[in-house]
Design a protein around this motif. Sequence first.
Motif, PDB file in Angstrom:
ATOM      1  N   LYS A   1       0.843  -1.197   0.000  1.00  0.00           N
ATOM      2  CA  LYS A   1       0.000   0.000   0.000  1.00  0.00           C
ATOM      3  C   LYS A   1       0.872   1.238   0.000  1.00  0.00           C
ATOM      4  O   LYS A   1       1.853   1.305   0.713  1.00  0.00           O
ATOM      5  CB  LYS A   1      -0.895  -0.004   1.237  1.00  0.00           C
ATOM      6  N   THR A   2       0.514   2.184  -0.812  1.00  0.00           N
ATOM      7  CA  THR A   2       1.266   3.436  -0.896  1.00  0.00           C
ATOM      8  C   THR A   2       0.555   4.499  -0.077  1.00  0.00           C
ATOM      9  O   THR A   2      -0.623   4.770  -0.265  1.00  0.00           O
ATOM     10  CB  THR A   2       1.382   3.922  -2.352  1.00  0.00           C
ATOM     11  N   TRP A   3       1.315   5.097   0.856  1.00  0.00           N
ATOM     12  CA  TRP A   3       0.781   6.179   1.668  1.00  0.00           C
ATOM     13  C   TRP A   3       1.200   7.505   1.056  1.00  0.00           C
ATOM     14  O   TRP A   3       2.358   7.719   0.776  1.00  0.00           O
ATOM     15  CB  TRP A   3       1.312   6.083   3.100  1.00  0.00           C
ATOM     16  N   ARG A   4       0.264   8.380   0.877  1.00  0.00           N
ATOM     17  CA  ARG A   4       0.565   9.714   0.357  1.00  0.00           C
ATOM     18  C   ARG A   4       0.495  10.683   1.535  1.00  0.00           C
ATOM     19  O   ARG A   4      -0.566  11.196   1.882  1.00  0.00           O
ATOM     20  CB  ARG A   4      -0.398  10.114  -0.757  1.00  0.00           C
ATOM     21  N   MET A   5       1.624  10.887   2.162  1.00  0.00           N
ATOM     22  CA  MET A   5       1.678  11.745   3.337  1.00  0.00           C
ATOM     23  C   MET A   5       1.784  13.205   2.918  1.00  0.00           C
ATOM     24  O   MET A   5       2.365  13.521   1.878  1.00  0.00           O
ATOM     25  CB  MET A   5       2.887  11.379   4.200  1.00  0.00           C
ATOM     26  N   PRO A   6       1.226  14.095   3.712  1.00  0.00           N
ATOM     27  CA  PRO A   6       1.372  15.514   3.371  1.00  0.00           C
ATOM     28  C   PRO A   6       2.803  15.975   3.571  1.00  0.00           C
ATOM     29  O   PRO A   6       3.507  15.493   4.454  1.00  0.00           O
ATOM     30  CB  PRO A   6       0.427  16.208   4.358  1.00  0.00           C
ATOM     31  N   LEU A   7       3.221  16.893   2.724  1.00  0.00           N
ATOM     32  CA  LEU A   7       4.511  17.552   2.911  1.00  0.00           C
ATOM     33  C   LEU A   7       4.348  18.569   4.019  1.00  0.00           C
ATOM     34  O   LEU A   7       3.435  19.390   4.004  1.00  0.00           O
ATOM     35  CB  LEU A   7       4.922  18.249   1.620  1.00  0.00           C
ATOM     36  N   ARG A   8       5.248  18.519   5.021  1.00  0.00           N
ATOM     37  CA  ARG A   8       5.156  19.467   6.128  1.00  0.00           C
ATOM     38  C   ARG A   8       6.305  20.456   6.052  1.00  0.00           C
ATOM     39  O   ARG A   8       7.463  20.070   5.960  1.00  0.00           O
ATOM     40  CB  ARG A   8       5.187  18.742   7.481  1.00  0.00           C
ATOM     41  N   ALA A 201      -1.709  14.452  15.705  1.00  0.00           N
ATOM     42  CA  ALA A 201      -3.144  14.182  15.774  1.00  0.00           C
ATOM     43  C   ALA A 201      -3.926  15.054  14.814  1.00  0.00           C
ATOM     44  O   ALA A 201      -4.850  14.590  14.144  1.00  0.00           O
ATOM     45  CB  ALA A 201      -3.634  14.381  17.211  1.00  0.00           C
ATOM     46  N   ALA A 202      -3.538  16.321  14.718  1.00  0.00           N
ATOM     47  CA  ALA A 202      -4.228  17.233  13.813  1.00  0.00           C
ATOM     48  C   ALA A 202      -4.053  16.811  12.358  1.00  0.00           C
ATOM     49  O   ALA A 202      -5.006  16.857  11.556  1.00  0.00           O
ATOM     50  CB  ALA A 202      -3.728  18.660  14.024  1.00  0.00           C
ATOM     51  N   ILE A 203      -2.839  16.393  12.021  1.00  0.00           N
ATOM     52  CA  ILE A 203      -2.564  15.970  10.645  1.00  0.00           C
ATOM     53  C   ILE A 203      -3.337  14.699  10.313  1.00  0.00           C
ATOM     54  O   ILE A 203      -3.960  14.578   9.251  1.00  0.00           O
ATOM     55  CB  ILE A 203      -1.060  15.774  10.422  1.00  0.00           C
ATOM     56  N   LEU A 204      -3.319  13.723  11.219  1.00  0.00           N
ATOM     57  CA  LEU A 204      -4.000  12.449  10.961  1.00  0.00           C
ATOM     58  C   LEU A 204      -5.510  12.658  10.839  1.00  0.00           C
ATOM     59  O   LEU A 204      -6.165  12.058   9.988  1.00  0.00           O
ATOM     60  CB  LEU A 204      -3.687  11.448  12.064  1.00  0.00           C
ATOM     61  N   THR A 205      -6.060  13.518  11.691  1.00  0.00           N
ATOM     62  CA  THR A 205      -7.505  13.806  11.588  1.00  0.00           C
ATOM     63  C   THR A 205      -7.832  14.465  10.262  1.00  0.00           C
ATOM     64  O   THR A 205      -8.843  14.144   9.622  1.00  0.00           O
ATOM     65  CB  THR A 205      -7.934  14.738  12.738  1.00  0.00           C
ATOM     66  N   TRP A 206      -6.976  15.366   9.846  1.00  0.00           N
ATOM     67  CA  TRP A 206      -7.192  16.085   8.582  1.00  0.00           C
ATOM     68  C   TRP A 206      -7.099  15.160   7.385  1.00  0.00           C
ATOM     69  O   TRP A 206      -7.871  15.278   6.431  1.00  0.00           O
ATOM     70  CB  TRP A 206      -6.172  17.205   8.490  1.00  0.00           C
ATOM     71  N   MET A 207      -6.144  14.213   7.434  1.00  0.00           N
ATOM     72  CA  MET A 207      -5.958  13.293   6.306  1.00  0.00           C
ATOM     73  C   MET A 207      -7.173  12.379   6.130  1.00  0.00           C
ATOM     74  O   MET A 207      -7.476  11.939   5.042  1.00  0.00           O
ATOM     75  CB  MET A 207      -4.710  12.452   6.519  1.00  0.00           C
TER      76      MET A 207
END
Length: 207
Positions: A1-8, A201-207
């Motif tokens: 599985k490919t995760w597309r993580m946000p650039l921070r 937590a904020a990032i994971l909720t947003w994703m």
Amino acid sequence: KTWRMPLRLSSIGASVRSRRDSSLPEGSPTRVVPPPMSAIGRCPVFCIQRSVVIGNTALPTGEAMGDGFMMWRQVSQTMDPMDCGALLQRACLARELNDLEADAYRAPFPDESFMVGARQFPLLVPTGPDDPAVPANQAAWHVWEQWTKPVLTLWAPGDMVLGHLQRVFVDRIPGAAGQPHQTFEPGGHFLQDDRGEDVVAAILTWM
């Protein structure tokens, strides 16, 4: 599985690394190029930019940066020693870095000869219209002002250096419209160290 993580992007060096090759279409892998002024990241970063998280940073184009930054710029040239561990400890307002964490920040700088980049970096931030970094940052803003993919800002207003700049990104980047932007108080300049679990937590909720 490919995760597309946000650039921070966090802190000035990271934000300026957001300068990218604007000839690439938004759907393609994007080369985020560290600028010459960056003393933090020397290697290009490759990512698929599906979303971006921005925290306590700036992308200045020669305007005044505020008293907090100018004070830091002056102090960075005169403090002796420049104790990076102590600087991080003072900048964290929500928690105390333990001794091991502080020593980890000191480790890359065993003596003053290793401090050249750390002392020069604040001087390379463009604070006047004639600064040679201004055109590159203006070009970066040209890209961001057309950026429609999701952008989330997570900010610590208590950061005396850059805490006042959240609205700049929210107002100028189209992808930031309507997003659940957050602020964290207490919190300091190094938000990822100070409020790390809350940021995640904020990032994971947003994703």
